[in-house]
Each structure stands twice: as C-alpha cells, then as structure tokens.
Design an enzyme around this catalytic site. Structure first.
Site, mmCIF file in Angstrom:
data_model
loop_
_atom_site.group_PDB
_atom_site.id
_atom_site.type_symbol
_atom_site.label_atom_id
_atom_site.label_comp_id
_atom_site.label_asym_id
_atom_site.label_seq_id
_atom_site.Cartn_x
_atom_site.Cartn_y
_atom_site.Cartn_z
ATOM 1 N N LYS A 17 1.523 29.357 2.746
ATOM 2 C CA LYS A 17 2.160 29.466 4.059
ATOM 3 C C LYS A 17 1.051 29.489 5.090
ATOM 4 O O LYS A 17 -0.126 29.567 4.717
ATOM 5 C CB LYS A 17 2.999 30.741 4.169
ATOM 6 C CG LYS A 17 2.266 31.985 3.632
ATOM 7 C CD LYS A 17 3.118 33.239 3.692
ATOM 8 C CE LYS A 17 4.175 33.341 2.621
ATOM 9 N NZ LYS A 17 5.542 33.326 3.099
ATOM 10 N N ARG A 18 1.385 29.399 6.376
ATOM 11 C CA ARG A 18 0.327 29.489 7.373
ATOM 12 C C ARG A 18 -0.451 30.793 7.188
ATOM 13 O O ARG A 18 0.097 31.819 6.782
ATOM 14 C CB ARG A 18 0.919 29.425 8.797
ATOM 15 C CG ARG A 18 1.315 28.023 9.207
ATOM 16 C CD ARG A 18 0.146 27.054 9.175
ATOM 17 N NE ARG A 18 -0.836 27.353 10.188
ATOM 18 C CZ ARG A 18 -0.855 26.828 11.399
ATOM 19 N NH1 ARG A 18 0.061 25.944 11.747
ATOM 20 N NH2 ARG A 18 -1.777 27.165 12.273
ATOM 21 N N LYS A 72 1.302 37.832 7.782
ATOM 22 C CA LYS A 72 1.763 37.358 6.476
ATOM 23 C C LYS A 72 0.970 37.995 5.331
ATOM 24 O O LYS A 72 1.325 37.897 4.169
ATOM 25 C CB LYS A 72 1.672 35.835 6.399
ATOM 26 C CG LYS A 72 2.661 35.122 7.345
ATOM 27 C CD LYS A 72 2.558 33.610 7.218
ATOM 28 C CE LYS A 72 3.455 32.838 8.155
ATOM 29 N NZ LYS A 72 4.797 32.551 7.607
ATOM 30 N N THR A 77 11.119 30.455 4.893
ATOM 31 C CA THR A 77 11.916 29.481 4.149
ATOM 32 C C THR A 77 11.198 29.129 2.851
ATOM 33 O O THR A 77 11.831 28.685 1.896
ATOM 34 C CB THR A 77 12.156 28.184 4.965
ATOM 35 O OG1 THR A 77 10.900 27.744 5.494
ATOM 36 C CG2 THR A 77 13.143 28.434 6.088
ATOM 37 N N LYS A 82 12.539 28.217 -1.208
ATOM 38 C CA LYS A 82 12.144 27.095 -2.065
ATOM 39 C C LYS A 82 11.710 27.590 -3.445
ATOM 40 O O LYS A 82 12.054 26.997 -4.473
ATOM 41 C CB LYS A 82 10.994 26.313 -1.420
ATOM 42 C CG LYS A 82 11.315 25.733 -0.054
ATOM 43 C CD LYS A 82 10.051 25.215 0.637
ATOM 44 C CE LYS A 82 10.254 25.041 2.124
ATOM 45 N NZ LYS A 82 8.986 24.927 2.876
ATOM 46 N N HIS A 86 12.838 32.462 17.095
ATOM 47 C CA HIS A 86 12.104 32.428 15.830
ATOM 48 C C HIS A 86 11.073 33.518 15.665
ATOM 49 O O HIS A 86 10.360 33.535 14.665
ATOM 50 C CB HIS A 86 11.371 31.092 15.674
ATOM 51 C CG HIS A 86 12.261 29.965 15.266
ATOM 52 N ND1 HIS A 86 12.497 29.650 13.953
ATOM 53 C CD2 HIS A 86 12.982 29.095 15.988
ATOM 54 C CE1 HIS A 86 13.321 28.617 13.895
ATOM 55 N NE2 HIS A 86 13.630 28.263 15.115
HETATM 56 C C1 LIG Z 1 8.401 25.733 3.769
HETATM 57 C C2 LIG Z 1 7.124 25.434 4.419
HETATM 58 C C3 LIG Z 1 6.555 26.345 5.326
HETATM 59 C C4 LIG Z 1 7.175 27.693 5.629
HETATM 60 O O1 LIG Z 1 6.709 28.641 4.701
HETATM 61 P P1 LIG Z 1 6.901 30.212 4.912
HETATM 62 O O2 LIG Z 1 6.471 30.795 3.618
HETATM 63 O O3 LIG Z 1 8.359 30.430 5.169
HETATM 64 O O4 LIG Z 1 6.046 30.606 6.058
HETATM 65 C C5 LIG Z 1 5.355 26.026 5.911
HETATM 66 N N1 LIG Z 1 4.732 24.864 5.643
HETATM 67 C C6 LIG Z 1 5.245 23.970 4.781
HETATM 68 C C7 LIG Z 1 4.506 22.715 4.518
HETATM 69 C C8 LIG Z 1 6.452 24.219 4.139
HETATM 70 O O5 LIG Z 1 6.961 23.315 3.288
#
Ligand SMILES: *Cc1c(COP(=O)(O)O)cnc(C)c1O
Length: 804
Positions: free
Chosen positions: A537-538, A543, A645, A649, A351
């Site tokens: 995101k985190r 990022k 991911t 979404k 990952h």
């Molecule tokens: C989808 C999701 C992530 C991943 O987000 P990225 O933008 O791909 O880092 C992290 N936390 C939650 C709660 C999510 O639903």
C-alpha cells in the site's frame, strides 16, 4: 451478425491482414509492439459497436446518467479485462497461439495506466467496471496525464523516482475527439453590469485560455452491452490566445497542466498548478455534460433528473461553483433555481479524516486564478451564513464556514453544495458524523450516509486468480461470477478436507508464481512453504509499515540472542511508494531494505525468514502479490484508514486479516468472525482518550519494555547500517515527537498477534478452513454491491434497457 471475433479462424485472418496493412509488411516481419497496437485497436473497435448501442439506448429511453469526477483513475492494464468482459478471450488466445504467439506476451506489452496515487484512484477504476457490468450509464471524467505518478526504483536501499511513461507505446484504448474541445479560462478580471431588469451579468476577461481536448476510452461491462466512457482531458494551446507572459511562458503553462499526477494524496501544498488542474478538468467536464444534455432536452431545468455527478473526494469540488456559473451567466437562471439544480445533481464522497489532508486553498489564489468562481463561492457562503443564522444556529457558523482564516475550505463547500455526503466504511462514516462534520449534521441531518467501498471481483478474483476461480467453479458453480454474494455457498464446503487440500494447492501455485517473479526481478530465493506475510500500500506513517518492520527486527534480534528461539519460516513482503517529498516515508523504505539485506544475508536466520521489498507497487504488481498472501497486514492506527480496499482484495483470495479495528477491517471481521481474523491493538476510543488526556508517553514504553528498547536501540547501534544517524527521522518521530501514530503503543499487542498467527498456521486444516471462510464471506466487498447502493440511494440510476 457475424463479427471478426466470431471464430478463431476469422480472428486470425482479420488480425494478420490488419497488422500487415497497418505496417506495410508481411505479418511475419512485424514487431510484437506493432501487433499489440493492432490487436488493441481491433478490440476497441469491437467494443465500439456496443458503445454506439449504449449511447442510442440512453437517448431513446431518456435515461439518467452518472458522471464520476475523479482526479485519479488507477486503471492498470486493460487488455485481459476487456477481452474477458467482451467474452472473446479464448478466441484471441487460441488464435494467437496458432500464429505462434503467446497472449501473455501481448498482455505484457501494455503499460499500467497509473493515473493515480493509490486507493482513491483504484476505487474509481473498480467503480467503472461495476457500473458497466451492472448496465448502469456511468462515465468517468479525469485528466489525461502524460506521465503516471512515478516509476519507483530501489538504489542503495533508497527510493528513486523515474518518469512513468505509460504512453510510450501509445494508448490503444483511447479515441481522440478534437471536435469536442472546450475552452477553459483562467485569471484576468470580471466586469459586471445590471441589465434593465436589475439582473447582474458577469463578463470574464481571462488572462489565460487553454483548450481541453478529450480522449475517450470505452469501458466495457462483463458480458453486457453497456459500454460507458472514461473521458480523459488533454490540454492544448488555443490558437487565438497567449497570456501576459508571452508565447513561451504560455506554451510551458499549457504543457504543465497535464504533465503529472499530483504526487501526494494525503497532504496538500499550496500549489497553483494543482488548482489549475482541478478547474481544468471540472470546467471541461461540466461543459460536455451541459452540451450533451441540451442535445436531447430543451432546457437545463431537468438536469438533476437526468444527470448525477459524484465527486470523488474534494479535488473536483469546483463542480459546484462552476455549474452555478454556467447556469447563472450562460443560461440566465436565478440564483435559487440554479442552486436547486446544482444541489440536486451533485453528491460528495469523503475519503479522509486526517486534518492535514482536508483540502484548503488560499482565498487570494482562488480569487486571482478563478475570479468569477471566487465571487460565486463568496455568495454561496454569504447565503449559507444567512441560512444558518436564521435557523438560530449562529454559534456554529464559524465551524462550518466555507471561507475562513484566508482560506477556502473545500470539504465545507462540498457539504453545502451536495445533496449527499458519504463516507467509505461504516466506522469512517460514523467518525464523519460524530466528529469531522458534526456541526453540519445539526444543519443537514439527512445528508450523511455510508457506502462501504468495494473492489471489482472480476479483476481481483476471476482474471488475476484463474486457479482459484476454477476451483470455486468446480465447488459451487459459476453463479458467483455475476452475483458475488453467491460466494457464500462455499460455506457449505469449508470443512471438506479434500477441498481444503485443493485450495492449499491453489495457494501454493500462486506463491510459486510470485516466487518466480521475485527470483527473476530481485534475484532473491524464497521458500514457497513459508508463511507469506504481505503489506502492500502507499507508504504513510498512519499505515504503520514501521510497526511491521519493527516486528521483523524484533524477531531477528531475538533469534540472534537466543538460539532456542526459532519461528516457523516466514517471508515478509512489502511494496510501497512514498511521496517524493515525504522524507520520513522514504527513510522507512530505506529501513525495510537495509533490514532485508541483513536478514537475507544471515546464513542462520535466513533459514527462518526473508524480507522482500518489491519495487514499483502498481495494479499489475498487486495482481500477483495479493493472491499469493497468507497474511494480509492491515495495521493502520485506529481511526485513520477511511476504508482500505487492499484488505478486500486479500480477503477475496483467502488471506487472513491481521489488522486493527480500522476502516473496512471492522466489517471484514463482522463477516468472518473474530476466530477467522487476527485483530489487535488500540481502538478508536482508546486513542481518542489517550490524545484527549494527553496521557501517552513513548518514553514510558521505551523504559518499561525490553523488546521495544531493543528495537529502538538497534536503529542507532549499527545493526542495520554503519551510520548511527541513518534512521534519525524515524527515531525522532517516535521518541522526540511522541509517536503520533501509536506504533510503540501497539507493538507488544502486535507481536502477540503475530505469535497467534503462527500458532494458527500449525493447524493446516483449520487454517485452510479460515481461508475458505474469508473467500466465502468476501462477496459483500464486491464493488457491484457498493455501486448498487450508490445507484439506489444517491443517484437514482436504473439499469439501461436495450429493447429494440
Ligand atoms: C488496492 C490498491 C491500493 C489501495 O490499497 P490500501 O491497502 O487499501 O491502501 C493502492 N494501490 C494499488 C495499486 C492497489 O491496487
């Protein structure tokens, strides 16, 4: 056979009686929390019938099963998802309504199961949903953490971490199974002796034994019979043991194992507790697999034919030496036979390519905590070296060795002990093969492959965005629900102006839902006709939330300086947790919140923009934030985000990707075309070249760009804070440590890309078409596609058959 969810009336009757029986009071006198628990248990028990049928079908057809080992499962809430998957949502909703209740109130009592940090844990959760929905026997194995990651609160603009007590109302989905407890042994020493046949036998005398006790949750598929198991292990004391530190220390040590999710998914600290957690759920999970295999088959010879184990990152890599240990010590296999079984069974998903995130443990720690496993790891490495040397590749051994410089390299152990190694997006898998695992490719040319991540379109489209789902049904029928690639049918309608208008109305409705949440929880009024620009995101330097907020700062400063410069109204949303010990990330959160204060309270500028930081990013927040977005910010430094991911979404809900060519963004653009995404910034090759030639200098950009200088100077000239040292870490990271993640290098390109986003938005019809194209092309990113590929190419897993 009629069941109690058969009709609204049967549900109502049974529900009222069950609530009343459970609490010994008239239904009317019970609390919502009590009703929630009874409802949850009824749904779980209803799933129990399919659960039993699934187990029987597996046994009867001797089907292969997958076990997905992951330290994290970010499940979120399950009530809606379970009701919809079981096809009883409307019955329950209407029945509750008759009883004067709102199903949303029930749904809102449930806490998010936040057993994870972010993307990696959420991927595991999406995979569970797809496995069951595709009729594949695939189970999850993890720890029952008593507390989730943490609950984030913003106080004085700063992140505060509070305990995340997700179990405070109990967990209605789980079933406690104390009869399946497993003893897990730590520390102590190993005795060895040779038997009369010259075979080595090991006897482990542990210092510390805990009981792993499973809690099982049914994972129900979408309108399928298949119901899999998510097994969460709790640690309990073992009545017959105590460790050398005495009773109290023993009790504390046992309690600590399952207290908390490790609060960082990107750097590793030498924490013995984390290693203890890893072995704890690995040992328990393997024991359960072996026992259930032997209930059906006479030996473990065919384990690799009946069981596949997927390692979600390196955290569960101890599966490899642990399975070896069981085969060698408990079932007396020869090394080579055991090794063939292990490598046939185990596969590994990588990952990350970030060097500091590749897991390593001090050899001394592994030896003292897991003495028998350490011996096995040494022997794996010794035989691996022999193998490499004999292929005439001795020059590379040091690069691939599992043991070196006093450390155990978990990724190397994973590659050696698995039959498959995959990355999680095309670009990421290429980087693995060409860079991170280059030398392994010489040794094992056929081990490496790609499985681009996906998301479950059920949670992220059907359930969280019913408005869009309805519009799609009206336009292309409902086949896309079970076959998400069918979303492509929407391509025939993207020019249809009536549909474009309807779609923009749906988007507006989602924006209003988000705006209401923001008003209620943060007291901020936002303009639902502004562009919703989201980054959730985190919080991590790579990022580049910093790049995003720098753009906001630039817009503010420029509008202040030049009354003729005005933008189309925008709302910038952020949501992100920072690891508790990650000071730079926390300072970025503070900067975002302080910029928000200045911007939102400026009577003139706030007509054009608002900045909103939504605290406590979680699955439930994501469910209302992402589908309201117009712009999806995916702006990581190229080469650093393995897949992402979140990007998928947003895409599935129509947002346009504003992104770098990184992770799965590359594949998103490949599908929608450059005209339906806004791509900017340095490419991986550019960044490699700058690094390689050591030719990047942040000061040159500072000196040559007026805008960059204006933004950087504003960190220190009391524009956002009265303390000129408030943002010292950020300033130092960029200017003294030469901007490791190329924020300033991409700044001008980003500002320009943002101008183009605004220009696109001015053409409403074109914009709506772009959004519809994004939805139409998003079917590929359903985790159903991802899981089908794993099943076919790695696990050799076929759908279950329920013929009587
Ligand atoms: C989808 C999701 C992530 C991943 O987000 P990225 O933008 O791909 O880092 C992290 N936390 C939650 C709660 C999510 O639903």
């Amino acid at each position: 056979m009629p069941h109690l969810f058969e009709s609204k009336d049967s549900f109502k009757e049974n529900f009222k009686e069950a609530v009343s029986d459970a609490y010994g009071r008239d239904f009317e006198d019970t609390y919502p929390e009590e009703r929630y628990i009874v409802l949850g248990n009824m749904i779980r028990d209803f799933a129990g019938e399919h659960w039993r049928e699934t187990k029987n079908a597996i046994k009867k057809t001797e089907s292969k099963q997958l076990y997905y080992f992951s330290m994290e499962f970010l499940m979120g809430r399950l009530m809606t998802s379970n009701l919809m998957n079981l096809n009883i949502y409307d019955v329950v909703k209407d029945g509750l309504k008759d009883l004067g209740m709102d199903i949303n109130d029930m749904e809102n009592i449930e806490s998010d199961a936040g057993l994870g940090n972010g993307g990696l844990g959420r991927l595991a959760a999406c995979f569970m949903d797809s496995l069951a929905s595709l009729d594949l026997a695939g189970h999850g194995n993890c720890i029952r953490y008593r507390y989730g990651l943490f609950k984030q609160k913003i106080e004085n603009n700063q992140q505060i971490e509070l305990p995340d007590c997700w179990l405070k109302n109990g967990n209605v989905w789980e079933v406690w199974k104390p009869q399946h407890a497993v003893k897990v042994k730590f520390g102590g020493y190993v005795d060895g002796y040779m038997d009369g046949y010259g075979k080595f036998h090991a006897q482990h005398h542990p210092d510390f034994v805990v009981r792993a006790v499973p809690y099982d949750e049914p994972i129900v598929g979408y309108h399928t019979t298949t119901t899999n198991t998510l097994r969460l292990w709790d640690a309990e004391v073992d009545e017959d043991s105590v460790n050398s530190g005495g009773l109290n220390e023993y009790l504390n040590q046992v309690t600590a194992i399952t207290a908390n999710v490790y609060p960082d998914d990107s750097t590793i600290e030498g924490k013995r507790l984390r290693l203890t957690q890893e072995y704890f759920f690995v040992c328990a999970g393997i024991d359960q697999i072996i026992r259930s295999h032997l209930r059906v088959y006479p030996s473990l010879d065919n384990l690799g034919d009946k069981v596949a184990i997927q390692l979600n990152d390196t955290h569960p890599v101890l599966v490899i030496p642990e399975l070896m240990r069981v085969l060698l010590d408990d079932y007396f296999y020869d090394w080579d036979d055991a090794w063939n079984i292990v490598t046939k069974t185990v596969a590994y998903t990588n990952h990350t390519v970030m060097a500091e995130a590749l897991e390593k443990w001090p050899q001394d720690m592994v030896r003292s905590l897991l003495p028998r496993l350490y011996m096995i790891i040494e022997e794996i490495n010794r035989r691996f070296k022999y193998d490499v040397d004999h292929r005439g590749l001795c020059g590379i051994f040091n690069n691939v060795s599992i043991l070196k410089e006093g450390q155990v390299h978990m990724a190397n152990l994973a590659v050696v002990g698995s039959h498959s190694v995959n990355g999680v997006a095309k670009l990421h898998s290429e980087i693995l093969v060409n860079d991170v695992f280059k030398d392994f490719v010489t040794i094992y040319p056929n081990k490496f492959n790609n499985k681009t991540n996906g998301i479950t379109h059920r949670r992220w489209l059907l359930f969280s965005n019913p408005q869009l789902t309805k519009l799609l049904e009206e336009t292309i029928g409902d086949e896309f629900k079970t076959n998400p690639e069918k979303l492509e049918d929407l391509m025939a309608h993207v020019e249809d102006e009536a549909l474009q208008t309807k779609f923009m109305d749906v988007k507006l409705e989602r924006k209003k839902i988000l705006a209401a949440y923001v008003k209620e929880n943060l007291g901020i009024d936002i303009d639902v006709n502004s562009i919703f620009d989201c980054q959730a995101k985190r919080l991590h330097a790579y990022k580049r939330q910093l790049l995003n907020i720098f753009h906001v700062m630039y817009l503010y400063l420029r509008m202040k300086q030049d009354p003729s410069f005005r933008i189309y109204p925008r709302t910038f949303f952020y949501s992100a947790k920072a690891a508790a010990s990650y000071d730079l990330a926390k300072e970025i959160i503070k900067l975002i919140n302080m910029v928000a204060n200045v911007v939102n309270n400026d009577p003139e500028i706030s007509k054009y923009m608002k900045v909103v930081f939504i605290p406590n990013y979680s699955v439930s927040i994501a469910e209302i934030l992402l589908n309201a977005a117009d712009v999806s910010e995916q702006i990581s430094t190229a080469g650093k985000e393995a897949s992402g991911t979140g990007n998928m979404k947003y895409m599935m809900n129509g947002a346009i990707t504003l992104g770098t060519l990184d992770g799965a963004n590359v594949e998103i653009v490949e599908r929608v075309g450059y005209e339906n995404a806004e791509i900017f910034g340095l490419h991986v090759e550019d960044i490699n070249e700058l690094r390689h030639e050591n030719s990047y200098n942040a000061w040159n950009l500072y000196n040559s760009s007026y805008n960059i200088r204006m933004v950087i100077d504003s960190l220190k000239n009391c524009t956002w804070s009265n303390d000129p040292n408030e943002f010292k870490l950020i300033n130092n990271d960029l200017m003294m440590r030469n901007d490791e993640f190329f924020v300033l290098a991409d700044f001008e390109a980003y500002v320009y890309a943002q101008e183009k986003v605004q220009a696109r938005y001015m053409d409403k019809s074109r914009w709506a078409k772009t959004m519809l194209i994004n939805i139409a092309k998003s079917g590929y990113f359903s985790s159903d596609r991802t899981i089908s590929e794993y099943a076919k190419e790695i696990w050799d897993l076929k759908p279950l058959s329920f013929e009587k």
